[in-house]
Design an enzyme around this catalytic site. Structure first.
Site, PDB file in Angstrom:
ATOM      1  N   HIS A  62       0.570  18.569  53.850  1.00  0.00           N
ATOM      2  CA  HIS A  62       1.090  18.231  55.108  1.00  0.00           C
ATOM      3  C   HIS A  62       0.869  19.467  56.046  1.00  0.00           C
ATOM      4  O   HIS A  62       0.860  20.623  55.408  1.00  0.00           O
ATOM      5  CB  HIS A  62       2.730  17.787  55.202  1.00  0.00           C
ATOM      6  N   ASP A 169       4.407  26.940  54.439  1.00  0.00           N
ATOM      7  CA  ASP A 169       4.978  25.636  54.009  1.00  0.00           C
ATOM      8  C   ASP A 169       4.644  24.757  55.290  1.00  0.00           C
ATOM      9  O   ASP A 169       5.375  24.623  56.008  1.00  0.00           O
ATOM     10  CB  ASP A 169       6.589  25.607  53.647  1.00  0.00           C
ATOM     11  N   GLU A 201       5.864  15.343  57.376  1.00  0.00           N
ATOM     12  CA  GLU A 201       6.646  15.518  56.124  1.00  0.00           C
ATOM     13  C   GLU A 201       7.889  16.052  56.116  1.00  0.00           C
ATOM     14  O   GLU A 201       8.766  15.733  55.395  1.00  0.00           O
ATOM     15  CB  GLU A 201       5.566  16.263  54.949  1.00  0.00           C
ATOM     16  N   GLU A 202       8.155  17.088  57.019  1.00  0.00           N
ATOM     17  CA  GLU A 202       9.500  17.847  57.183  1.00  0.00           C
ATOM     18  C   GLU A 202      10.458  16.908  57.633  1.00  0.00           C
ATOM     19  O   GLU A 202      11.777  17.428  57.824  1.00  0.00           O
ATOM     20  CB  GLU A 202       9.228  19.389  58.076  1.00  0.00           C
ATOM     21  N   ASP A 224       1.568  21.084  47.857  1.00  0.00           N
ATOM     22  CA  ASP A 224       2.729  21.573  48.686  1.00  0.00           C
ATOM     23  C   ASP A 224       3.085  22.909  47.916  1.00  0.00           C
ATOM     24  O   ASP A 224       2.219  23.389  47.130  1.00  0.00           O
ATOM     25  CB  ASP A 224       3.538  20.560  48.673  1.00  0.00           C
ATOM     26  N   HIS A 311      11.367  28.324  54.092  1.00  0.00           N
ATOM     27  CA  HIS A 311      11.766  27.871  55.460  1.00  0.00           C
ATOM     28  C   HIS A 311      12.420  28.836  56.011  1.00  0.00           C
ATOM     29  O   HIS A 311      13.454  28.788  56.762  1.00  0.00           O
ATOM     30  CB  HIS A 311      12.908  26.751  55.141  1.00  0.00           C
TER      31      HIS A 311
END
Length: 350
Positions: A62, A169, A201-202, A224, A311
């Protein structure tokens, strides 16, 4: 491995729902290598090689990142926001940010006061962004509700071939799936390769669904990031001992095809690569959760890059891990038999 393009990807904002500028750059980068592209209105870009092959391998990484979205502007000209994906609100306090408008990038700072610093359960909706405006009317000349916001950070190189930056990410995974196609072509792969840089995706995983429905692959490899547990305060007992720079991570769990995992582990051994494992007994929190459920059930493996401080705007990963995963996937594609059988019952006689 083209580090320059990886760094360009990292520096290009791509919040979930606003991935299009980065996707256009990927198409430009890949156009001399692929046979064709497949796209859809949700924003996916699928780089395709050997489309005539009956064996179709979907590589999914992603391309979107977490961020914020402007919800309103106060009378004093401050921007109120909500989260786009799984943001960690306390990490934004005092952070420089970029507001992505239709025409330009507006610089701002996430402000704070004492009560925000003392909050034990700070939410994104409690944050406010200072762009220097003195009134709502002045702020509205530049920004509007619905504009995306990302942290204004760059990448930097660290010791031992590590890098740090915003949105590793999953820029790392998206980069891997396109570089693996390029490397597989160099090695003479003949199977169909569909490298999907997926969107959303998030937030919704919509890109994974649309890509799987469109390609209808024989199998899928999802790339990922995963949580590294090689620093203080992590919980190794929950997912395993996972170290940055110690090689690709294979997931074990209910959505994973064991035959694929065995093939990847055996191949890694022949390439003198170390393989790490993580426990993912239920949902993995990746595109694989949705891809696996499409069509009549798509066999897949999840290959992950260990990441520290996920994150945050200063995630840390290893370029060595990235290089190894590219090589592992490329060699897997070269060695893949078009008549591959991934059934768990293939040895049973009837």
């Amino acid at each position: 491995m083209n580090k320059a393009f990886l760094y360009e990807m990292i520096q290009t904002p791509s919040p979930s729902g606003g991935e299009f500028e980065l996707q256009k750059k990927i198409m430009t980068y890949m156009k001399e290598v692929v046979d064709t592209f497949e796209t859809d209105v949700t924003g996916n870009v699928i780089s395709v090689l050997n489309k005539e092959s009956s064996c179709k391998v979907l590589l999914a990484g992603h391309v979107d990142e977490i961020g914020l979205m402007v919800t309103m502007i106060t009378e004093d000209g401050f921007l109120k926001v909500t989260n786009v994906g799984g943001v960690r609100a306390p990490l934004y306090l005092g952070q420089k940010v970029q507001v992505l408008t239709d025409t330009q990038i507006v610089n701002g700072v996430v402000g704070y006061h004492q009560s925000l610093l003392e909050s034990k359960s700070l939410k994104a909706s409690e944050l406010f962004i200072d762009i220097g405006a003195t009134s709502k009317e002045e702020a509205l000349t530049l920004v509007k509700p619905g504009d995306y916001v990302v942290a204004a950070t760059d990448y930097c190189e660290l010791m031992n071939n590590c890098i740090s930056g915003r949105a590793l990410d999953n820029r790392l995974g998206a980069f891997i799936v396109i570089e693996a196609l390029r490397r597989a072509k160099e090695l003479g792969a003949s199977v169909g390769i569909y490298s999907a840089t997926t969107v959303g995706e998030e937030t919704t995983m919509r890109g994974a669904v649309w890509a799987a429905k469109r390609v209808k692959p024989t199998l899928a490899l999802v790339v990922d990031v995963t949580f590294a547990t090689d620093y203080e305060g992590t919980h190794k007992e929950e997912i395993g001992e996972i170290k940055v720079g110690y090689g690709p991570v294979l997931a074990n769990g209910s959505i994973i095809n064991n035959e694929l995992n065995k093939k990847l582990a055996c191949l890694a051994q022949s390439l003198n690569m170390n393989i790490q494992y993580e426990a993912a007994p239920g949902r993995t929190g990746t595109d694989g959760d949705r891809i696996h459920l499409e069509n009549d059930g798509i066999p897949l493996a999840l290959i992950s890059i260990p990441l520290r401080y996920m994150h945050s705007s200063s995630e840390v990963g290893s370029l060595t891990d990235v290089e190894q995963i590219i090589e592992l996937i490329a060699h897997f594609l070269v060695n893949l038999d078009e008549s591959v059988n991934l059934s768990p019952y293939q040895d049973v006689l009837f």
